[in-house]
Design a protein around this motif. Sequence first.
Motif, PDB file in Angstrom:
ATOM      1  N   SER A 177      50.509  66.797  63.772  1.00  0.00           N
ATOM      2  CA  SER A 177      51.885  66.428  64.106  1.00  0.00           C
ATOM      3  C   SER A 177      51.928  64.954  64.503  1.00  0.00           C
ATOM      4  CB  SER A 177      52.414  67.293  65.259  1.00  0.00           C
ATOM      5  OG  SER A 177      53.736  66.946  65.597  1.00  0.00           O
ATOM      6  N   PRO A 178      52.437  64.078  63.621  1.00  0.00           N
ATOM      7  CA  PRO A 178      52.991  64.331  62.290  1.00  0.00           C
ATOM      8  C   PRO A 178      51.932  64.860  61.317  1.00  0.00           C
ATOM      9  CG  PRO A 178      53.701  62.186  63.128  1.00  0.00           C
ATOM     10  CD  PRO A 178      52.600  62.656  64.033  1.00  0.00           C
ATOM     11  N   ASN A 179      52.401  65.742  60.457  1.00  0.00           N
ATOM     12  CA  ASN A 179      51.507  66.401  59.521  1.00  0.00           C
ATOM     13  C   ASN A 179      51.216  65.509  58.319  1.00  0.00           C
ATOM     14  OD1 ASN A 179      50.108  68.717  58.378  1.00  0.00           O
ATOM     15  ND2 ASN A 179      51.834  68.910  56.973  1.00  0.00           N
ATOM     16  N   ASN A 180      49.990  65.575  57.851  1.00  0.00           N
ATOM     17  CA  ASN A 180      49.591  64.924  56.615  1.00  0.00           C
ATOM     18  C   ASN A 180      49.347  66.033  55.588  1.00  0.00           C
ATOM     19  OD1 ASN A 180      48.480  63.329  54.613  1.00  0.00           O
ATOM     20  ND2 ASN A 180      46.674  62.750  55.758  1.00  0.00           N
ATOM     21  N   PRO A 181      50.053  66.069  54.462  1.00  0.00           N
ATOM     22  CA  PRO A 181      50.718  64.944  53.793  1.00  0.00           C
ATOM     23  C   PRO A 181      52.235  64.911  53.907  1.00  0.00           C
ATOM     24  CG  PRO A 181      50.372  66.686  52.210  1.00  0.00           C
ATOM     25  CD  PRO A 181      49.859  67.206  53.528  1.00  0.00           C
ATOM     26  N   THR A 182      52.837  65.779  54.727  1.00  0.00           N
ATOM     27  CA  THR A 182      54.300  65.895  54.698  1.00  0.00           C
ATOM     28  C   THR A 182      55.017  64.942  55.646  1.00  0.00           C
ATOM     29  OG1 THR A 182      54.376  67.642  56.387  1.00  0.00           O
ATOM     30  CG2 THR A 182      54.059  68.322  54.081  1.00  0.00           C
ATOM     31  N   GLY A 183      54.321  64.463  56.700  1.00  0.00           N
ATOM     32  CA  GLY A 183      54.960  63.585  57.682  1.00  0.00           C
ATOM     33  C   GLY A 183      55.734  64.322  58.752  1.00  0.00           C
ATOM     34  N   THR A 184      55.662  65.657  58.764  1.00  0.00           N
ATOM     35  CA  THR A 184      56.464  66.491  59.648  1.00  0.00           C
ATOM     36  C   THR A 184      55.910  66.512  61.068  1.00  0.00           C
ATOM     37  OG1 THR A 184      56.720  67.930  57.716  1.00  0.00           O
ATOM     38  CG2 THR A 184      57.536  68.765  59.828  1.00  0.00           C
ATOM     39  N   ALA A 185      56.759  66.251  62.059  1.00  0.00           N
ATOM     40  CA  ALA A 185      56.376  66.378  63.461  1.00  0.00           C
ATOM     41  C   ALA A 185      56.816  67.739  63.985  1.00  0.00           C
ATOM     42  CB  ALA A 185      57.001  65.270  64.287  1.00  0.00           C
ATOM     43  N   LEU A 186      56.032  68.308  64.897  1.00  0.00           N
ATOM     44  CA  LEU A 186      56.350  69.612  65.467  1.00  0.00           C
ATOM     45  C   LEU A 186      57.042  69.459  66.816  1.00  0.00           C
ATOM     46  CD1 LEU A 186      53.000  71.529  64.799  1.00  0.00           C
ATOM     47  CD2 LEU A 186      55.123  71.662  63.478  1.00  0.00           C
ATOM     48  N   PRO A 187      58.055  70.285  67.102  1.00  0.00           N
ATOM     49  CA  PRO A 187      58.621  70.289  68.451  1.00  0.00           C
ATOM     50  C   PRO A 187      57.604  70.834  69.442  1.00  0.00           C
ATOM     51  CG  PRO A 187      59.557  72.071  67.138  1.00  0.00           C
ATOM     52  CD  PRO A 187      58.727  71.239  66.193  1.00  0.00           C
ATOM     53  N   LEU A 188      57.673  70.369  70.677  1.00  0.00           N
ATOM     54  CA  LEU A 188      56.714  70.829  71.679  1.00  0.00           C
ATOM     55  C   LEU A 188      56.848  72.323  71.938  1.00  0.00           C
ATOM     56  CD1 LEU A 188      56.597  67.948  74.308  1.00  0.00           C
ATOM     57  CD2 LEU A 188      55.201  68.315  72.269  1.00  0.00           C
ATOM     58  N   SER A 189      58.029  72.882  71.698  1.00  0.00           N
ATOM     59  CA  SER A 189      58.195  74.322  71.897  1.00  0.00           C
ATOM     60  C   SER A 189      57.291  75.117  70.959  1.00  0.00           C
ATOM     61  CB  SER A 189      59.660  74.713  71.681  1.00  0.00           C
ATOM     62  OG  SER A 189      60.100  74.343  70.378  1.00  0.00           O
ATOM     63  N   THR A 190      57.081  74.618  69.743  1.00  0.00           N
ATOM     64  CA  THR A 190      56.174  75.287  68.805  1.00  0.00           C
ATOM     65  C   THR A 190      54.742  75.196  69.299  1.00  0.00           C
ATOM     66  OG1 THR A 190      57.631  74.837  66.938  1.00  0.00           O
ATOM     67  CG2 THR A 190      55.330  75.314  66.431  1.00  0.00           C
ATOM     68  N   VAL A 191      54.340  74.017  69.774  1.00  0.00           N
ATOM     69  CA  VAL A 191      52.985  73.848  70.309  1.00  0.00           C
ATOM     70  C   VAL A 191      52.775  74.769  71.507  1.00  0.00           C
ATOM     71  CG1 VAL A 191      51.345  72.214  71.297  1.00  0.00           C
ATOM     72  CG2 VAL A 191      52.919  71.461  69.497  1.00  0.00           C
ATOM     73  N   GLU A 192      53.773  74.870  72.376  1.00  0.00           N
ATOM     74  CA  GLU A 192      53.649  75.726  73.558  1.00  0.00           C
ATOM     75  C   GLU A 192      53.552  77.192  73.166  1.00  0.00           C
ATOM     76  OE1 GLU A 192      55.792  73.557  77.238  1.00  0.00           O
ATOM     77  OE2 GLU A 192      57.129  73.953  75.542  1.00  0.00           O
ATOM     78  N   ALA A 193      54.289  77.610  72.142  1.00  0.00           N
ATOM     79  CA  ALA A 193      54.196  78.993  71.679  1.00  0.00           C
ATOM     80  C   ALA A 193      52.792  79.294  71.158  1.00  0.00           C
ATOM     81  CB  ALA A 193      55.233  79.253  70.586  1.00  0.00           C
ATOM     82  N   VAL A 194      52.222  78.360  70.411  1.00  0.00           N
ATOM     83  CA  VAL A 194      50.861  78.521  69.908  1.00  0.00           C
ATOM     84  C   VAL A 194      49.867  78.577  71.058  1.00  0.00           C
ATOM     85  CG1 VAL A 194      49.025  77.344  68.630  1.00  0.00           C
ATOM     86  CG2 VAL A 194      51.321  77.517  67.644  1.00  0.00           C
ATOM     87  N   LEU A 195      50.019  77.695  72.023  1.00  0.00           N
ATOM     88  CA  LEU A 195      49.115  77.683  73.180  1.00  0.00           C
ATOM     89  C   LEU A 195      49.160  79.010  73.927  1.00  0.00           C
ATOM     90  CD1 LEU A 195      49.836  74.071  74.434  1.00  0.00           C
ATOM     91  CD2 LEU A 195      47.560  74.947  73.883  1.00  0.00           C
ATOM     92  N   ALA A 196      50.352  79.550  74.126  1.00  0.00           N
ATOM     93  CA  ALA A 196      50.491  80.811  74.855  1.00  0.00           C
ATOM     94  C   ALA A 196      49.822  81.954  74.093  1.00  0.00           C
ATOM     95  CB  ALA A 196      51.966  81.120  75.091  1.00  0.00           C
ATOM     96  N   GLU A 197      49.984  81.964  72.767  1.00  0.00           N
ATOM     97  CA  GLU A 197      49.394  83.038  71.964  1.00  0.00           C
ATOM     98  C   GLU A 197      47.875  82.940  71.950  1.00  0.00           C
ATOM     99  OE1 GLU A 197      50.007  86.530  70.469  1.00  0.00           O
ATOM    100  OE2 GLU A 197      51.784  85.229  70.661  1.00  0.00           O
TER     101      GLU A 197
END
Length: 379
Positions: A177-197
Motif C-alpha cells: 500500500s500503495p500496491n505495485n503494479p496498480t498504485g492502490t492505497a489501502l484504508p487503515l480500516s482494512t489493515v486493522e481488520a487484517v491485523l485483528a483476524e
Amino acid sequence: MVSSPTPAAPALPLREDLRGEQPYGAPQLSVPVVLNVNENPYPVAPEIVADMADAVAAAAVGLNRYPDREFLDLRADLAAFLLRESGAELLPEQLWAANGSNEVMLHVLQAFGGPGRTALSFAPTYSMYPEYARDTLTDWVTGERRPAGSEDPFGVDPEHACSQIRHHRPSVVLLASPNNPTGTALPLSTVEAVLAEVAALPAGGVVVVDEAYGEFRREGVPSALQLLPQHPRLAVSRTMSKAFSLAGARLGYLAASREFVDALRIVRLPYHLSAVTQAVARTALRHSETLLARVDELRVRRDETVQWLRHNGFTVAESDANFVLFGEFDDRHAVWQGLLDRGVLIRETGPAGWLRVSIGTAEEMQSFRTALMEVVNEQ
C-alpha cells in the motif's frame, strides 16, 4: 588428429522447485526514455553527491574492519526521518535496514515463514512476493483484489481478506500500500481488520504493510506507521530507492516493535549492511528535504498522466505511487513493443491487457504520450 567430444556437463543438484525458474528482472535496455522500473527520474544534486563522496571517503579509511553490525546511528537517523515525515515516534531499535526493501522482506520470510508455514497476499501485487516465499520454503497463497470495474478498483475487500486468513492461517500477510503494479492505497480500516483476524489465529502471525511508494501517496492518504503503537505484530516497510532517488544505493528499511526487529536480527547475514551503504544512506537522510523536494512535482505529473490517459479513452487505475497502470488492450505486448520501437520502455505487468508506466520528467512523459498515440492509431 580427431579431437574427443567434450563430455556433457553433469546436471547440478538444483532444488527441484527451482528447476526451470528464471531470475527476476525487468528489462534493462539502452533506450532514450526508460519508464519501466519506477525509478525517480531526477539524479542526486551535485552538492549532495559531493557530501556522499566525503562520507564514503571517511568510511573507506576503515574498510579493513567490518562495518557496524547493528548500525544504530543509521537506525536513529531513520527514526528521526519518520518522525518528521509521518509523526511516528520510534526508537532506533524499532528500525531495521538492509540492501533494499527486497532483503528486508526476505528477512521477514526467513524469520516468520519457512517449511510448513504460509504467506498470504492479494493479487495482483508485487511479483517478488512469491519469490521471497519460494526462497524461504514458505507456502504461497493469494486472495483476490477487487476487479477493475468495481467501485473500489484493485482494493482489498476486508471480508474477503479475513476469510482468506481464516482458511489459510498464514504466518505472514503482505499488504502492499500503495500496491505495485496498480498504485492502490489501502484504508487503515482494512489493515486493522487484517491485523485483528491474524491476531485471532491460534498460532498468531505477522502483517507487513509494504509502503515502498508511501512518499508519493495523495494528500490525506494515511500511513500504516500510525498503527504501530497498538499492534506489535505489524511492520511497515519503506525504501530509499524511489522518493530519495537512491535506487543504486540499495537501502530499504522497516519499522516495527522492538521484538519484531530482534527476530530479523537473528536471520540476517553477518555485517550485511556495508560501511559504504551506511555512509551514503546517512548522508541522504541529512539531505532528505532537498532529495524529496521533487516528490510533489512527480505527484502532480502522475495525476496529469492519469487525466490525459482517461481523456484519450484508456482505463486507468487510481494511483498513490510514482507510476500509473492503464489499459485495456487486446494485445498489450504489441503496444509495449510499439513503444519500445519508438524509444520508450514501459512495463508489461499486472492483469492481462494492462501496462504500467513510471512517472518521468516532463520531456519523458511527452515522449511517452506521443509514442502511445502513434502506436494506438496504427492498430
